[in-house]
Scaffold this motif. Structure first.
Motif, PDB file in Angstrom:
ATOM      1  N   UNK A  70     -12.939  60.098  75.197  1.00 27.85           N
ATOM      2  CA  UNK A  70     -12.049  59.138  75.076  1.00 27.85           C
ATOM      3  C   UNK A  70     -11.778  58.875  73.577  1.00 27.85           C
ATOM      4  N   UNK A  71     -12.942  58.749  72.799  1.00 26.01           N
ATOM      5  CA  UNK A  71     -12.925  58.743  71.258  1.00 26.01           C
ATOM      6  C   UNK A  71     -12.055  59.854  70.908  1.00 26.01           C
ATOM      7  N   UNK A  72     -12.149  61.091  70.894  1.00 27.75           N
ATOM      8  CA  UNK A  72     -11.232  61.963  70.480  1.00 27.75           C
ATOM      9  C   UNK A  72      -9.997  62.041  70.801  1.00 27.75           C
ATOM     10  N   UNK A  73      -9.626  61.583  72.271  1.00 25.81           N
ATOM     11  CA  UNK A  73      -8.300  61.397  72.608  1.00 25.81           C
ATOM     12  C   UNK A  73      -7.455  60.262  71.702  1.00 25.81           C
ATOM     13  N   UNK A  74      -8.247  58.930  71.697  1.00 31.00           N
ATOM     14  CA  UNK A  74      -7.732  57.976  70.957  1.00 31.00           C
ATOM     15  C   UNK A  74      -7.522  58.307  69.645  1.00 31.00           C
ATOM     16  N   UNK A  75      -8.425  59.034  68.806  1.00 30.85           N
ATOM     17  CA  UNK A  75      -8.235  59.455  67.448  1.00 30.85           C
ATOM     18  C   UNK A  75      -6.906  60.300  67.226  1.00 30.85           C
ATOM     19  N   UNK A  76      -6.615  61.418  68.230  1.00 31.29           N
ATOM     20  CA  UNK A  76      -5.870  62.066  68.207  1.00 31.29           C
ATOM     21  C   UNK A  76      -4.361  61.290  68.203  1.00 31.29           C
ATOM     22  N   UNK A  95      -7.968  55.092  58.723  1.00 33.40           N
ATOM     23  CA  UNK A  95      -7.924  54.036  59.900  1.00 33.40           C
ATOM     24  C   UNK A  95      -8.641  54.772  61.164  1.00 33.40           C
ATOM     25  N   UNK A  96      -8.135  55.975  61.439  1.00 26.87           N
ATOM     26  CA  UNK A  96      -8.494  56.668  62.500  1.00 26.87           C
ATOM     27  C   UNK A  96     -10.263  56.738  62.559  1.00 26.87           C
ATOM     28  N   UNK A  97     -10.658  57.040  61.339  1.00 27.38           N
ATOM     29  CA  UNK A  97     -12.226  57.366  61.300  1.00 27.38           C
ATOM     30  C   UNK A  97     -12.710  55.923  61.445  1.00 27.38           C
ATOM     31  N   UNK A  98     -12.148  54.790  60.849  1.00 30.74           N
ATOM     32  CA  UNK A  98     -12.980  53.531  61.002  1.00 30.74           C
ATOM     33  C   UNK A  98     -12.816  53.282  62.605  1.00 30.74           C
ATOM     34  N   UNK A  99     -11.834  53.460  63.483  1.00 30.94           N
ATOM     35  CA  UNK A  99     -12.012  52.950  64.880  1.00 30.94           C
ATOM     36  C   UNK A  99     -12.759  54.121  65.614  1.00 30.94           C
ATOM     37  N   UNK A 100     -12.989  55.186  65.134  1.00 29.80           N
ATOM     38  CA  UNK A 100     -13.645  56.087  65.938  1.00 29.80           C
ATOM     39  C   UNK A 100     -15.237  56.308  65.448  1.00 29.80           C
ATOM     40  N   UNK A 101     -15.797  55.676  64.313  1.00 34.37           N
ATOM     41  CA  UNK A 101     -16.823  55.988  64.077  1.00 34.37           C
ATOM     42  C   UNK A 101     -17.694  55.056  64.909  1.00 34.37           C
ATOM     43  N   UNK A 102     -17.659  54.066  65.536  1.00 30.41           N
ATOM     44  CA  UNK A 102     -18.609  53.364  66.075  1.00 30.41           C
ATOM     45  C   UNK A 102     -18.812  54.061  67.639  1.00 30.41           C
ATOM     46  N   UNK A 103     -17.715  54.235  68.358  1.00 34.06           N
ATOM     47  CA  UNK A 103     -18.085  54.837  69.544  1.00 34.06           C
ATOM     48  C   UNK A 103     -18.602  56.247  69.412  1.00 34.06           C
TER      49      UNK A 103
END
Length: 345
Positions: A70-76, A95-103
């Protein structure tokens, strides 16, 4: 029925009601902020209980791979949306990295920790982190693009998400149920009652979380932002409150509440991949008692649902589920007659 039996049934009803209260509060929260009748709330319960069971066995639960996917799909999706909007690539990537780093960090830590046979407390914390991180990702994938859709459309999407998560639960955990060890094996005598330590943990944890939610909504800036969004979404947007951020935060809290509920009840009953639906539906019944609008009303309705279920299991155990779910009909009729609504446009 004598006093001792009635006391036992009342304690059982209060224990179940404490769990239903948490789920009812989560349902009211999500609906108030996003207008989504969140049917898959129970899936967070099952995922929490069964993820902890997998960690107990030293296995790597499928929920970890699901979280990372899900993290990878949301990042894409975020990357594509940013590029299409014409924003600078560096800004979009940041912005994508900040959103994906926690999960991503939670998933990576879980992959390492799963076979380590950590202490129960750490496994519980890891389980809560895994399932909680799914909440905002699920909102981004399934609901955010439909934020302005009608309640009916959002309900249909919720039904689809429920079936998808139930099927994934079968893939992740199999058809066999699991039951986790008790967090506290002590027991206490109170007159005719024998109160287990696990029962006390359930009731006290539920009360503590309700108090924390009250403090969050009354004292914190984020809580006041959620309240503003629940009162008037357009007004909140005009005041600079992002409806997307509010939706993600509400789903994060709903996922945490669901995961905590699953962890709390897993030592008291066997949980299967599809058990969460029935549990979550009883929380929804309690939320309907409150009109999907009042947090104290939802908590009170949950206690009533728990007591009704408990006493129904004594008088007519074969029909206890029917009795609980039928109780919603007079409430709906009363609310319909008291507050008639026009068709939503």
């Amino acid at each position: 029925m004598d006093f001792s039996i009635a006391s036992i049934l009342m304690l059982d009803g209060l224990t179940n009601g404490a769990i239903y209260a948490l789920l009812a509060l989560a349902t009211v929260l999500v609906f108030a902020v996003t207008r989504i009748i969140f049917i898959p709330q129970g899936e967070f319960v099952a995922f929490g209980a069964l993820t902890l069971a997998g960690l107990q066995l030293g296995k790597t639960p499928g929920t970890i791979a699901f979280l990372l996917s899900m993290t990878a799909l949301v990042a894409v999706l975020d990357l594509v949306a940013g590029v299409r909007a014409g924003k600078p690539v560096a800004h979009v990537l940041g912005r994508v990295l900040r959103a994906a780093i926690a999960p991503a960090l939670i998933g990576g830590l879980a992959l390492w920790a799963a076979p380590q046979q950590l202490p129960l407390v750490l496994q519980v914390l890891l389980t809560l982190a895994i399932v909680t991180a799914m909440g905002p990702l699920l909102y981004r994938l399934a609901y955010e693009s439909l934020a302005d859709a009608s309640v009916l459309v959002l309900l249909i999407v919720s039904v689809g998400v429920h079936f998808a998560l139930t099927g994934l639960g079968l893939v992740f955990f199999g058809a066999e149920g699991s039951r986790n060890p008790s967090f506290w094996d002590a027991s206490f005598n109170l007159g005719p009652l024998l109160i287990s330590g696990q029962t006390l943990i359930i009731i006290l944890s539920s009360l503590a979380l309700i108090v924390m939610l009250w403090l969050f909504f009354e004292r914190s800036l984020y809580g006041k932002a959620l309240r503003a969004t629940a009162v008037n979404q357009l007004g909140a947007r005009l005041m600079g409150i992002s409806s997307s951020s509010a939706g993600r935060l509400s789903f994060t809290m709903a996922a945490f509440i669901g995961a905590l509920s699953g962890v709390l009840i897993s030592p008291t009953t066997t949980i299967f991949y599809d058990s969460g639906f029935l549990i979550g539906l009883k929380g929804f019944v309690a939320a309907v008692f409150a009109g999907l609008a009042s947090y104290p009303g939802a908590a009170l309705g949950a206690v009533l649902v728990g007591l009704l279920e408990s006493f129904s299991s004594f008088w007519a155990s074969s029909f206890k589920e029917v009795i609980v779910f039928t109780s919603i009909l007079p409430v709906l009729l009363w609310r319909s007659l008291r507050n008639p609504h026009s068709e939503e446009h």
